[in-house]
Design an enzyme around this catalytic site. Structure first.
Site, PDB file in Angstrom:
ATOM      1  N   SER A 147      -9.058  -6.252   1.787  1.00  0.00           N
ATOM      2  CA  SER A 147      -9.047  -4.882   1.931  1.00  0.00           C
ATOM      3  C   SER A 147     -10.297  -4.538   2.288  1.00  0.00           C
ATOM      4  CB  SER A 147      -8.633  -4.018   0.588  1.00  0.00           C
ATOM      5  OG  SER A 147      -8.972  -2.972   0.427  1.00  0.00           O
TER       6      SER A 147
ATOM      7  N   ASN B 242       1.689  -7.868  -4.484  1.00  0.00           N
ATOM      8  CA  ASN B 242       0.405  -7.880  -3.722  1.00  0.00           C
ATOM      9  C   ASN B 242      -0.805  -7.486  -5.065  1.00  0.00           C
ATOM     10  OD1 ASN B 242      -2.070  -6.778  -2.446  1.00  0.00           O
ATOM     11  ND2 ASN B 242      -0.624  -7.197  -0.458  1.00  0.00           N
TER      12      ASN B 242
ATOM     13  N   ASN C 123     -11.928  -1.782   1.424  1.00  0.00           N
ATOM     14  CA  ASN C 123     -12.288  -0.568   0.672  1.00  0.00           C
ATOM     15  C   ASN C 123     -12.736  -0.981  -0.823  1.00  0.00           C
ATOM     16  OD1 ASN C 123     -11.580   1.333   3.007  1.00  0.00           O
ATOM     17  ND2 ASN C 123      -9.253   0.744   2.283  1.00  0.00           N
ATOM     18  N   THR C 124     -12.704  -2.148  -1.079  1.00  0.00           N
ATOM     19  CA  THR C 124     -13.309  -2.411  -2.414  1.00  0.00           C
ATOM     20  C   THR C 124     -14.534  -3.331  -2.041  1.00  0.00           C
ATOM     21  OG1 THR C 124     -11.098  -2.784  -3.540  1.00  0.00           O
ATOM     22  CG2 THR C 124     -12.852  -3.912  -4.692  1.00  0.00           C
TER      23      THR C 124
ATOM     24  N   GLY D 232       0.898  -1.044  -0.085  1.00  0.00           N
ATOM     25  CA  GLY D 232       0.045  -0.027   0.053  1.00  0.00           C
ATOM     26  C   GLY D 232       0.966   1.188   0.077  1.00  0.00           C
TER      27      GLY D 232
ATOM     28  N   GLY E 176       0.110  -2.393  13.456  1.00  0.00           N
ATOM     29  CA  GLY E 176       0.574  -1.994  14.586  1.00  0.00           C
ATOM     30  C   GLY E 176       2.065  -2.033  15.157  1.00  0.00           C
TER      31      GLY E 176
ATOM     32  N   LYS F 289      -3.113 -12.795   2.263  1.00  0.00           N
ATOM     33  CA  LYS F 289      -3.390 -11.747   3.239  1.00  0.00           C
ATOM     34  C   LYS F 289      -4.491 -11.774   3.595  1.00  0.00           C
ATOM     35  CE  LYS F 289      -2.172  -7.004   4.192  1.00  0.00           C
ATOM     36  NZ  LYS F 289      -1.380  -5.935   3.687  1.00  0.00           N
TER      37      LYS F 289
ATOM     38  N   THR G  16      -1.968  -8.801   9.690  1.00  0.00           N
ATOM     39  CA  THR G  16      -3.159  -8.644   9.065  1.00  0.00           C
ATOM     40  C   THR G  16      -3.214  -7.364   8.270  1.00  0.00           C
ATOM     41  OG1 THR G  16      -3.942  -7.397  10.812  1.00  0.00           O
ATOM     42  CG2 THR G  16      -4.562 -10.107  11.090  1.00  0.00           C
ATOM     43  N   ASN G  17      -4.399  -7.541   7.434  1.00  0.00           N
ATOM     44  CA  ASN G  17      -4.645  -6.002   6.821  1.00  0.00           C
ATOM     45  C   ASN G  17      -5.501  -5.242   7.834  1.00  0.00           C
ATOM     46  OD1 ASN G  17      -5.438  -4.267   4.798  1.00  0.00           O
ATOM     47  ND2 ASN G  17      -5.679  -6.075   3.235  1.00  0.00           N
TER      48      ASN G  17
ATOM     49  N   GLY H 121      -9.055   2.519  -1.746  1.00  0.00           N
ATOM     50  CA  GLY H 121      -9.697   1.926  -2.758  1.00  0.00           C
ATOM     51  C   GLY H 121      -9.035   1.326  -4.001  1.00  0.00           C
ATOM     52  N   PHE H 122      -7.674   0.750  -3.656  1.00  0.00           N
ATOM     53  CA  PHE H 122      -6.673   0.314  -4.592  1.00  0.00           C
ATOM     54  C   PHE H 122      -6.464   1.302  -6.104  1.00  0.00           C
ATOM     55  CE2 PHE H 122      -7.966  -4.670  -3.918  1.00  0.00           C
ATOM     56  CZ  PHE H 122      -7.341  -4.699  -2.827  1.00  0.00           C
TER      57      PHE H 122
ATOM     58  N   TYR I  42       3.681  -0.598   8.303  1.00  0.00           N
ATOM     59  CA  TYR I  42       3.310   0.620   7.438  1.00  0.00           C
ATOM     60  C   TYR I  42       2.951   1.913   8.189  1.00  0.00           C
ATOM     61  CZ  TYR I  42       0.641   3.063   3.550  1.00  0.00           C
ATOM     62  OH  TYR I  42       0.385   4.086   2.665  1.00  0.00           O
ATOM     63  N   THR I  43       2.192   1.769   9.146  1.00  0.00           N
ATOM     64  CA  THR I  43       1.693   2.971   9.758  1.00  0.00           C
ATOM     65  C   THR I  43       2.869   3.419  10.954  1.00  0.00           C
ATOM     66  OG1 THR I  43      -0.608   2.364   9.851  1.00  0.00           O
ATOM     67  CG2 THR I  43      -0.072   4.015  11.350  1.00  0.00           C
TER      68      THR I  43
ATOM     69  N   ASN J  20      -7.740   4.500   6.170  1.00  0.00           N
ATOM     70  CA  ASN J  20      -7.516   4.776   4.816  1.00  0.00           C
ATOM     71  C   ASN J  20      -8.960   4.228   4.174  1.00  0.00           C
ATOM     72  OD1 ASN J  20      -6.666   2.702   2.645  1.00  0.00           O
ATOM     73  ND2 ASN J  20      -5.972   2.067   4.657  1.00  0.00           N
TER      74      ASN J  20
ATOM     75  N   LYS K 128       2.402   1.346  -3.902  1.00  0.00           N
ATOM     76  CA  LYS K 128       1.324   0.549  -4.773  1.00  0.00           C
ATOM     77  C   LYS K 128       1.802   0.305  -6.203  1.00  0.00           C
ATOM     78  CE  LYS K 128      -2.703   2.087  -2.263  1.00  0.00           C
ATOM     79  NZ  LYS K 128      -3.537   1.199  -1.998  1.00  0.00           N
TER      80      LYS K 128
END
Ligand SMILES: Cc1cc2nc3c(=O)[nH]c(=O)nc-3n(C[C@H](O)[C@H](O)[C@H](O)COP(=O)(O)O)c2cc1C
Length: 310
Positions: free
Chosen positions: A151, A115, A153-154, A40, A268, A189, A217-218, A91-92, A289-290, A88, A43
């Site tokens: 995800s 991915n 978001n899709t 992500g 996390g 994933k 995880t996602n 949405g890909f 990531y975060t 977030n 991408k």
């Protein structure tokens, strides 16, 4: 003229740790260290060579879809500072797998995960074709694959985590894989919001399809315990509030499967302790990531130094 190499060498000097003791062999690949960049962030495979200078052991590009797509309207990414989190709903958004392939040709020896997902306009009945297109396009350019069905978001994507469609999807990709003289590792994933029963299904599906492992995880759709103003934004939550649940999922998968497959732990990680916790719970590798956003690249070095002093 030598601006980029100079910057690269400065970053490498600051952040890179090279030590044989950090190396890890997993599903036939040799990782320089077990700390990776989660999907992500890069991408479209535009930055992996530069990001590698921060000391990651591997970088996962994507999620990529067959056709380019814009993703959701902006604003679609929200910091939750008081919670050290992000919501977030990207949405890909991506330029499509074929453009990414061109950039991956310029890989300076970075271990890359690919991915893959489906376009928003592709109905779930045809999703297998989208994953297959991405798999075949990326095959010669990535070291391992990640099948992203998690995800939030899709629309409807996570329904592909159900036993029947997921088994079919993974089986099709395995069939593509064995057509090659040497296959590539395939990982799945998963979402942190799966129930224990669904996680047991995942263990069975991994065993039946003989894929190489799971990324856990996602982002989550849970909003438990948040304080920030942005807490009610739609989308997937990542960062500190996800840490406990994602470690729980890792521990559950590792224990219930009797360590039958590789696990990449993500969710996390904001400190070396968070990373060690995931490794102790059964993860073979970790991703960030975060935590990378909030703590900066020093976090990668901190984790690797902690591993060395163990
Ligand atoms: C802005 C953003 C975009 C993301 N995009 C993707 C993606 O395209 N594909 C994917 O598998 N995960 C994606 N993720 C999820 C991350 O890879 C990771 O699984 C999740 O954020 C938990 O890790 P973290 O708490 O370290 O961020 C994204 C996360 C964020 C914050």
């Amino acid at each position: 003229m030598c601006k980029i190499p100079l910057m690269a060498s400065i970053f490498r000097g600051l952040y890179l740790i090279e030590d044989k003791r950090l190396e890890k062999e997993l599903f036939g690949l040799k990782f320089k260290n077990p700390v990776g960049l989660a999907a992500g962030f890069d991408k479209d495979a535009k930055l992996f060579n530069e990001l590698n200078n921060f000391g990651f052991g591997f970088i996962e590009i994507g999620t990529l879809t067959p056709k380019p797509q814009d993703g959701n309207p902006k604003k679609r990414l929200f910091r939750l500072k008081e919670d050290s989190a992000i919501i977030n709903r990207m949405g890909f958004n991506n330029g499509g797998v074929h453009e990414a392939v061109e950039r991956l040709r310029k890989n300076n020896d970075v271990l890359i995960g690919g991915n893959i997902g489906k376009n928003k306009v592709t109905p779930n009945e045809d999703a297998v074709d989208d994953y297959k297109i991405c798999f075949n396009a990326l095959f010669d350019h990535v070291d391992y694959f990640v099948v992203n069905v998690s995800s939030p978001n899709t629309p409807n994507l996570r329904a592909l985590q159900d036993k029947e469609p997921l088994t079919k999807l993974l089986q099709v990709l395995k069939d593509e894989n064995i057509k090659r003289s040497k296959g590539k590792p395939i990982l799945l994933k998963i979402a942190p919001d799966l129930t224990d029963e669904q996680l047991l299904d995942i263990i069975e599906i991994v065993s039946v399809t003989k894929i190489d492992g799971v990324i856990a995880t996602n982002t989550t759709i849970s909003r438990e315990g948040l304080r920030s103003d942005n807490k009610n934004e739609m989308g997937g939550l990542s960062g500190k509030p996800l840490a406990v649940r994602s470690t729980e999922v890792i521990r559950f998968l590792s224990q219930k499967s009797n360590k039958a497959f590789a696990i990449v732990g993500v969710g996390g990680i904001h400190s070396k302790e968070d990373a060690l916790e995931k490794l102790d719970a059964g993860a073979d590798l970790v991703q960030l990531y975060t935590g990378f956003i909030y703590e900066g690249p020093k976090l990668i070095k901190d984790i690797n130094k902690a591993l060395l002093s163990r």
